[in-house]
Design a protein around this motif. Structure first.
Motif, PDB file in Angstrom:
ATOM      1  N   LEU A  95      10.435  -4.464  -7.676  1.00 15.33           N
ATOM      2  CA  LEU A  95       9.654  -4.993  -8.845  1.00 15.33           C
ATOM      3  C   LEU A  95       9.914  -3.832 -10.065  1.00 15.33           C
ATOM      4  O   LEU A  95      10.189  -2.667  -9.669  1.00 15.33           O
ATOM      5  CB  LEU A  95       8.407  -5.051  -8.389  1.00 15.33           C
ATOM      6  N   GLN A  96       9.696  -4.265 -11.289  1.00 17.85           N
ATOM      7  CA  GLN A  96       9.647  -3.519 -12.229  1.00 17.85           C
ATOM      8  C   GLN A  96       8.370  -2.635 -12.266  1.00 17.85           C
ATOM      9  O   GLN A  96       7.296  -3.290 -11.923  1.00 17.85           O
ATOM     10  CB  GLN A  96       9.851  -4.235 -13.703  1.00 17.85           C
ATOM     11  N   PRO A  97       8.344  -1.143 -12.669  1.00 16.75           N
ATOM     12  CA  PRO A  97       7.217  -0.724 -12.469  1.00 16.75           C
ATOM     13  C   PRO A  97       6.011  -1.275 -13.058  1.00 16.75           C
ATOM     14  O   PRO A  97       4.802  -0.987 -12.552  1.00 16.75           O
ATOM     15  CB  PRO A  97       7.533   0.630 -12.955  1.00 16.75           C
ATOM     16  N   GLU A  98       6.068  -1.697 -14.177  1.00 16.39           N
ATOM     17  CA  GLU A  98       4.892  -2.430 -14.992  1.00 16.39           C
ATOM     18  C   GLU A  98       4.228  -3.425 -14.455  1.00 16.39           C
ATOM     19  O   GLU A  98       3.333  -3.959 -14.559  1.00 16.39           O
ATOM     20  CB  GLU A  98       5.156  -2.670 -16.406  1.00 16.39           C
ATOM     21  N   HIS A  99       4.851  -4.000 -13.210  1.00 17.32           N
ATOM     22  CA  HIS A  99       4.245  -5.114 -12.302  1.00 17.32           C
ATOM     23  C   HIS A  99       3.545  -4.812 -11.180  1.00 17.32           C
ATOM     24  O   HIS A  99       3.326  -5.326 -10.149  1.00 17.32           O
ATOM     25  CB  HIS A  99       5.329  -6.115 -12.079  1.00 17.32           C
ATOM     26  N   ILE A 100       3.580  -3.300 -10.907  1.00 14.01           N
ATOM     27  CA  ILE A 100       2.955  -2.872  -9.651  1.00 14.01           C
ATOM     28  C   ILE A 100       1.681  -1.995 -10.321  1.00 14.01           C
ATOM     29  O   ILE A 100       1.563  -1.350 -11.210  1.00 14.01           O
ATOM     30  CB  ILE A 100       3.813  -1.799  -9.073  1.00 14.01           C
ATOM     31  N   LEU A 101       0.630  -2.237  -9.315  1.00 11.25           N
ATOM     32  CA  LEU A 101      -0.676  -1.858  -9.648  1.00 11.25           C
ATOM     33  C   LEU A 101      -1.244  -0.721  -8.510  1.00 11.25           C
ATOM     34  O   LEU A 101      -1.013  -1.167  -7.387  1.00 11.25           O
ATOM     35  CB  LEU A 101      -1.736  -2.743  -9.698  1.00 11.25           C
ATOM     36  N   LEU A 102      -1.486   0.481  -8.756  1.00 12.54           N
ATOM     37  CA  LEU A 102      -2.051   1.403  -8.008  1.00 12.54           C
ATOM     38  C   LEU A 102      -3.631   1.637  -8.067  1.00 12.54           C
ATOM     39  O   LEU A 102      -3.691   1.765  -9.436  1.00 12.54           O
ATOM     40  CB  LEU A 102      -1.453   2.793  -8.269  1.00 12.54           C
ATOM     41  N   ILE A 103      -4.513   1.426  -7.172  1.00 13.53           N
ATOM     42  CA  ILE A 103      -5.624   1.590  -7.606  1.00 13.53           C
ATOM     43  C   ILE A 103      -5.901   3.088  -6.604  1.00 13.53           C
ATOM     44  O   ILE A 103      -5.659   2.743  -5.234  1.00 13.53           O
ATOM     45  CB  ILE A 103      -6.493   0.387  -7.061  1.00 13.53           C
ATOM     46  N   ASP A 104      -6.398   4.094  -6.864  1.00 17.04           N
ATOM     47  CA  ASP A 104      -6.348   5.240  -6.270  1.00 17.04           C
ATOM     48  C   ASP A 104      -7.873   6.086  -6.500  1.00 17.04           C
ATOM     49  O   ASP A 104      -8.268   5.819  -7.580  1.00 17.04           O
ATOM     50  CB  ASP A 104      -5.182   6.064  -6.431  1.00 17.04           C
ATOM     51  N   ARG A 158      -3.541  -6.780   8.245  1.00 20.21           N
ATOM     52  CA  ARG A 158      -4.132  -8.225   7.655  1.00 20.21           C
ATOM     53  C   ARG A 158      -4.198  -8.265   6.244  1.00 20.21           C
ATOM     54  O   ARG A 158      -4.537  -9.411   5.639  1.00 20.21           O
ATOM     55  CB  ARG A 158      -5.209  -8.380   8.401  1.00 20.21           C
ATOM     56  N   HIS A 159      -4.348  -7.033   5.637  1.00 20.51           N
ATOM     57  CA  HIS A 159      -4.815  -7.206   4.143  1.00 20.51           C
ATOM     58  C   HIS A 159      -3.660  -6.820   3.115  1.00 20.51           C
ATOM     59  O   HIS A 159      -4.018  -6.925   1.989  1.00 20.51           O
ATOM     60  CB  HIS A 159      -6.130  -6.427   3.846  1.00 20.51           C
ATOM     61  N   PHE A 160      -2.466  -6.333   3.646  1.00 23.37           N
ATOM     62  CA  PHE A 160      -1.470  -5.741   2.919  1.00 23.37           C
ATOM     63  C   PHE A 160      -0.282  -6.620   3.443  1.00 23.37           C
ATOM     64  O   PHE A 160      -0.085  -6.892   4.594  1.00 23.37           O
ATOM     65  CB  PHE A 160      -1.479  -4.418   2.972  1.00 23.37           C
ATOM     66  N   ASP A 161       0.813  -6.691   2.541  1.00 23.30           N
ATOM     67  CA  ASP A 161       2.028  -7.116   2.853  1.00 23.30           C
ATOM     68  C   ASP A 161       2.761  -6.109   3.414  1.00 23.30           C
ATOM     69  O   ASP A 161       3.778  -6.658   4.103  1.00 23.30           O
ATOM     70  CB  ASP A 161       2.840  -7.745   1.474  1.00 23.30           C
ATOM     71  N   GLY A 162       2.561  -4.670   3.149  1.00 23.11           N
ATOM     72  CA  GLY A 162       3.139  -3.623   4.019  1.00 23.11           C
ATOM     73  C   GLY A 162       2.792  -2.320   3.559  1.00 23.11           C
ATOM     74  O   GLY A 162       1.784  -2.316   2.708  1.00 23.11           O
ATOM     75  N   MET A 207       0.894  -1.100   0.049  1.00 25.85           N
ATOM     76  CA  MET A 207       0.081  -0.126  -0.030  1.00 25.85           C
ATOM     77  C   MET A 207       0.960   1.090   0.075  1.00 25.85           C
ATOM     78  O   MET A 207       1.775   1.160   0.776  1.00 25.85           O
ATOM     79  CB  MET A 207      -0.779   0.044   1.451  1.00 25.85           C
ATOM     80  N   LEU A 208       0.536   2.114  -0.948  1.00 22.94           N
ATOM     81  CA  LEU A 208       1.109   3.466  -0.845  1.00 22.94           C
ATOM     82  C   LEU A 208       0.031   4.496  -0.148  1.00 22.94           C
ATOM     83  O   LEU A 208      -0.755   4.552  -1.114  1.00 22.94           O
ATOM     84  CB  LEU A 208       1.889   3.638  -2.248  1.00 22.94           C
ATOM     85  N   THR A 209       0.732   5.265   0.483  1.00 24.83           N
ATOM     86  CA  THR A 209      -0.462   6.324   1.088  1.00 24.83           C
ATOM     87  C   THR A 209       0.214   7.671   1.674  1.00 24.83           C
ATOM     88  O   THR A 209       1.590   7.635   1.771  1.00 24.83           O
ATOM     89  CB  THR A 209      -1.272   5.545   2.098  1.00 24.83           C
ATOM     90  N   ASN A 210      -0.443   8.588   1.493  1.00 25.82           N
ATOM     91  CA  ASN A 210       0.143   9.833   1.892  1.00 25.82           C
ATOM     92  C   ASN A 210      -0.727  10.201   3.359  1.00 25.82           C
ATOM     93  O   ASN A 210      -1.520  10.293   3.674  1.00 25.82           O
ATOM     94  CB  ASN A 210      -0.429  11.096   1.108  1.00 25.82           C
ATOM     95  N   GLN A 211       0.637   9.604   4.408  1.00 22.47           N
ATOM     96  CA  GLN A 211       0.065   9.565   5.961  1.00 22.47           C
ATOM     97  C   GLN A 211       1.148  10.079   6.540  1.00 22.47           C
ATOM     98  O   GLN A 211       2.536   9.961   6.184  1.00 22.47           O
ATOM     99  CB  GLN A 211      -0.206   8.189   6.203  1.00 22.47           C
ATOM    100  N   GLU A 212       1.132  10.540   7.893  1.00 19.14           N
ATOM    101  CA  GLU A 212       2.017  10.755   8.882  1.00 19.14           C
ATOM    102  C   GLU A 212       2.111   9.558   9.844  1.00 19.14           C
ATOM    103  O   GLU A 212       1.460   8.467   9.536  1.00 19.14           O
ATOM    104  CB  GLU A 212       1.703  12.225   9.568  1.00 19.14           C
ATOM    105  N   HIS A 213       3.303   9.442  10.431  1.00 21.31           N
ATOM    106  CA  HIS A 213       3.686   8.220  11.068  1.00 21.31           C
ATOM    107  C   HIS A 213       2.253   7.774  12.159  1.00 21.31           C
ATOM    108  O   HIS A 213       2.202   6.444  12.038  1.00 21.31           O
ATOM    109  CB  HIS A 213       4.873   8.490  11.872  1.00 21.31           C
ATOM    110  N   CYS A 214       1.980   8.524  12.909  1.00 16.89           N
ATOM    111  CA  CYS A 214       0.868   7.920  13.893  1.00 16.89           C
ATOM    112  C   CYS A 214      -0.430   7.456  13.218  1.00 16.89           C
ATOM    113  O   CYS A 214      -1.049   6.483  13.368  1.00 16.89           O
ATOM    114  CB  CYS A 214       0.605   9.200  14.737  1.00 16.89           C
TER     115      CYS A 214
END
Length: 101
Positions: free
Chosen positions: A51-60, A21-25, A1-8
């Motif tokens: 990973l090569q970029p073409e093997h990554i999926l972002l849903i946003d 439980r749903h994401f590897d990281g 998961m890639l998200t715009n968040q602060e630490h807390c």
């Protein structure tokens, strides 16, 4: 998961809401030093995933973030209100997603 968040907030999402439980990281902006839609954020995550970029999926749900993912070559799809993940995934590997060269 890639998200715009602060630490807390990232810790809360992973532990209290149970996203761990749903994401590897989780890759989040405060830890990366970059945020979506910056190209550098996507490049750093791809490098860490090895990973090569073409093997990554972002849903946003933000068009700018989808465009940002396309710039370094990620697959990306815009999430729309009322959409089901199962419907998106059933569209196939390029259904609704950017074709990679």
């Amino acid at each position: 998961m890639l998200t715009n968040q602060e630490h807390c907030r990232a810790k809360y999402l992973l532990n209290e809401l149970g996203l761990a439980r749903h994401f590897d990281g989780m890759y989040y902006s405060a830890a990366l030093g970059h945020r979506k839609p910056e190209t550098k954020a996507f490049k750093v995550v791809a490098a860490r995933l090895e990973l090569q970029p073409e093997h990554i999926l972002l849903i946003d749900d933000t068009p700018e973030n989808v465009d940002g993912a396309h710039r370094p070559g990620w697959q990306a799809s815009l999430w729309k209100d009322g959409m089901l993940l199962s419907d998106l995934l059933q569209q196939g590997p390029n259904g609704g997603l950017r074709q990679t060269e």
